[in-house]
Write a protein that holds these residues in place. Structure first.
Motif, PDB file in Angstrom:
ATOM      1  N   ILE A  50      44.819  44.484  36.511  1.00 24.24           N
ATOM      2  CA  ILE A  50      43.748  43.669  37.072  1.00 24.24           C
ATOM      3  C   ILE A  50      42.894  44.553  37.973  1.00 24.24           C
ATOM      4  CG2 ILE A  50      43.214  41.736  38.589  1.00 24.24           C
ATOM      5  CD1 ILE A  50      45.892  40.505  37.713  1.00 24.24           C
ATOM      6  N   GLU A  51      41.587  44.460  37.795  1.00 23.37           N
ATOM      7  CA  GLU A  51      40.672  45.247  38.617  1.00 23.37           C
ATOM      8  C   GLU A  51      40.567  44.627  40.007  1.00 23.37           C
ATOM      9  OE1 GLU A  51      36.030  46.670  38.771  1.00 23.37           O
ATOM     10  OE2 GLU A  51      36.861  45.937  36.902  1.00 23.37           O
ATOM     11  N   ILE A  52      40.712  45.438  41.025  1.00 22.10           N
ATOM     12  CA  ILE A  52      40.603  44.984  42.406  1.00 22.10           C
ATOM     13  C   ILE A  52      39.281  45.490  42.953  1.00 22.10           C
ATOM     14  CG2 ILE A  52      41.601  45.093  44.710  1.00 22.10           C
ATOM     15  CD1 ILE A  52      44.326  45.541  43.332  1.00 22.10           C
ATOM     16  N   THR A  53      38.449  44.560  43.368  1.00 22.07           N
ATOM     17  CA  THR A  53      37.139  44.942  43.883  1.00 22.07           C
ATOM     18  C   THR A  53      37.281  45.567  45.266  1.00 22.07           C
ATOM     19  OG1 THR A  53      36.753  42.801  44.934  1.00 22.07           O
ATOM     20  CG2 THR A  53      36.034  43.036  42.640  1.00 22.07           C
ATOM     21  N   PRO A  54      36.310  46.371  45.688  1.00 24.78           N
ATOM     22  CA  PRO A  54      36.375  46.984  47.011  1.00 24.78           C
ATOM     23  C   PRO A  54      36.518  45.962  48.139  1.00 24.78           C
ATOM     24  CG  PRO A  54      34.680  48.036  45.715  1.00 24.78           C
ATOM     25  CD  PRO A  54      35.167  46.866  44.918  1.00 24.78           C
ATOM     26  N   LEU A  55      35.860  44.798  48.010  1.00 22.13           N
ATOM     27  CA  LEU A  55      35.977  43.768  49.038  1.00 22.13           C
ATOM     28  C   LEU A  55      37.407  43.277  49.152  1.00 22.13           C
ATOM     29  CD1 LEU A  55      34.864  41.762  51.100  1.00 22.13           C
ATOM     30  CD2 LEU A  55      34.361  40.226  49.190  1.00 22.13           C
ATOM     31  N   VAL A  56      38.018  42.966  48.027  1.00 21.25           N
ATOM     32  CA  VAL A  56      39.396  42.486  48.033  1.00 21.25           C
ATOM     33  C   VAL A  56      40.328  43.573  48.560  1.00 21.25           C
ATOM     34  CG1 VAL A  56      41.308  41.690  46.580  1.00 21.25           C
ATOM     35  CG2 VAL A  56      39.001  40.818  46.193  1.00 21.25           C
ATOM     36  N   GLU A  57      40.082  44.799  48.142  1.00 20.83           N
ATOM     37  CA  GLU A  57      40.910  45.913  48.611  1.00 20.83           C
ATOM     38  C   GLU A  57      40.819  46.061  50.130  1.00 20.83           C
ATOM     39  OE1 GLU A  57      41.503  50.592  47.496  1.00 20.83           O
ATOM     40  OE2 GLU A  57      40.465  49.284  46.099  1.00 20.83           O
ATOM     41  N   SER A  58      39.623  45.851  50.687  1.00 21.10           N
ATOM     42  CA  SER A  58      39.451  45.978  52.137  1.00 21.10           C
ATOM     43  C   SER A  58      40.178  44.863  52.881  1.00 21.10           C
ATOM     44  CB  SER A  58      37.966  45.973  52.512  1.00 21.10           C
ATOM     45  OG  SER A  58      37.415  44.674  52.375  1.00 21.10           O
ATOM     46  N   LEU A  59      40.402  43.736  52.214  1.00 21.95           N
ATOM     47  CA  LEU A  59      41.085  42.613  52.843  1.00 21.95           C
ATOM     48  C   LEU A  59      42.602  42.680  52.700  1.00 21.95           C
ATOM     49  CD1 LEU A  59      38.736  39.728  51.688  1.00 21.95           C
ATOM     50  CD2 LEU A  59      38.849  40.762  53.948  1.00 21.95           C
ATOM     51  N   SER A  60      43.093  43.567  51.857  1.00 20.22           N
ATOM     52  CA  SER A  60      44.535  43.622  51.647  1.00 20.22           C
ATOM     53  C   SER A  60      45.245  43.978  52.940  1.00 20.22           C
ATOM     54  CB  SER A  60      44.887  44.625  50.550  1.00 20.22           C
ATOM     55  OG  SER A  60      44.629  45.929  50.979  1.00 20.22           O
ATOM     56  N   GLY A  61      46.332  43.257  53.196  1.00 19.54           N
ATOM     57  CA  GLY A  61      47.100  43.482  54.409  1.00 19.54           C
ATOM     58  C   GLY A  61      46.648  42.627  55.578  1.00 19.54           C
ATOM     59  N   VAL A  62      45.563  41.878  55.420  1.00 21.57           N
ATOM     60  CA  VAL A  62      45.067  41.028  56.506  1.00 21.57           C
ATOM     61  C   VAL A  62      46.009  39.851  56.726  1.00 21.57           C
ATOM     62  CG1 VAL A  62      43.175  39.530  57.235  1.00 21.57           C
ATOM     63  CG2 VAL A  62      42.672  41.706  56.154  1.00 21.57           C
ATOM     64  N   VAL A  63      46.519  39.273  55.650  1.00 22.63           N
ATOM     65  CA  VAL A  63      47.413  38.120  55.727  1.00 22.63           C
ATOM     66  C   VAL A  63      48.786  38.541  55.234  1.00 22.63           C
ATOM     67  CG1 VAL A  63      47.841  35.800  54.854  1.00 22.63           C
ATOM     68  CG2 VAL A  63      45.510  36.524  55.327  1.00 22.63           C
ATOM     69  N   LYS A  64      49.810  38.218  55.999  1.00 24.52           N
ATOM     70  CA  LYS A  64      51.184  38.523  55.594  1.00 24.52           C
ATOM     71  C   LYS A  64      51.808  37.264  54.998  1.00 24.52           C
ATOM     72  CE  LYS A  64      51.138  42.607  57.547  1.00 24.52           C
ATOM     73  NZ  LYS A  64      50.645  43.683  56.775  1.00 24.52           N
ATOM     74  N   LEU A  65      52.225  37.351  53.734  1.00 24.88           N
ATOM     75  CA  LEU A  65      52.862  36.232  53.053  1.00 24.88           C
ATOM     76  C   LEU A  65      54.277  36.625  52.654  1.00 24.88           C
ATOM     77  CD1 LEU A  65      49.944  35.181  50.671  1.00 24.88           C
ATOM     78  CD2 LEU A  65      50.644  34.046  52.771  1.00 24.88           C
ATOM     79  N   PRO A  66      55.174  35.645  52.601  1.00 24.36           N
ATOM     80  CA  PRO A  66      56.536  35.943  52.157  1.00 24.36           C
ATOM     81  C   PRO A  66      56.537  36.418  50.704  1.00 24.36           C
ATOM     82  CG  PRO A  66      56.344  33.658  52.953  1.00 24.36           C
ATOM     83  CD  PRO A  66      54.991  34.247  52.964  1.00 24.36           C
ATOM     84  N   LYS A  67      57.516  37.205  50.346  1.00 28.04           N
ATOM     85  CA  LYS A  67      57.614  37.739  48.985  1.00 28.04           C
ATOM     86  C   LYS A  67      57.693  36.618  47.943  1.00 28.04           C
ATOM     87  CE  LYS A  67      58.263  42.258  49.724  1.00 28.04           C
ATOM     88  NZ  LYS A  67      57.147  43.118  49.592  1.00 28.04           N
TER      89      LYS A  67
END
Length: 84
Positions: A50-67
């Motif tokens: 799946i292609e991850i856009t730069p915007l989504v990539e910049s948001l990664s790690g902002v929210v911590k969710l359970p596995k």
């Protein structure tokens, strides 16, 4: 070895790309080269990825969710609540 390439693009797109390149301190040629390289590398590495856009990539790690977080169930619950 570098080679010259001539492209015909919409003038507005060219101006936006130049602004983007200037803001990011990269030449327009280098920007296009890296974009084309990333396209061809992704195609070679894994077509199902799946292609991850730069915007989504910049948001990664902002929210911590359970596995074991079930986003489909959570979204379904949200819709049920919204439309009840």
């Amino acid at each position: 070895m570098d080679s010259k390439l001539t492209l015909k693009l919409d003038k507005a797109v060219i101006e936006q790309a130049k602004e983007y390149a200037k803001k990011n301190q990269i030449s327009l040629s280098r920007l296009i080269e890296s974009y084309l390289a990333s396209l061809t590398q992704k195609e070679k590495s894994n077509k199902k990825e799946i292609e991850i856009t730069p915007l989504v990539e910049s948001l990664s790690g902002v929210v911590k969710l359970p596995k074991d977080f079930d986003f489909k169930k959570d979204y379904r619950d949200h819709l049920l609540e919204k439309y009840k």
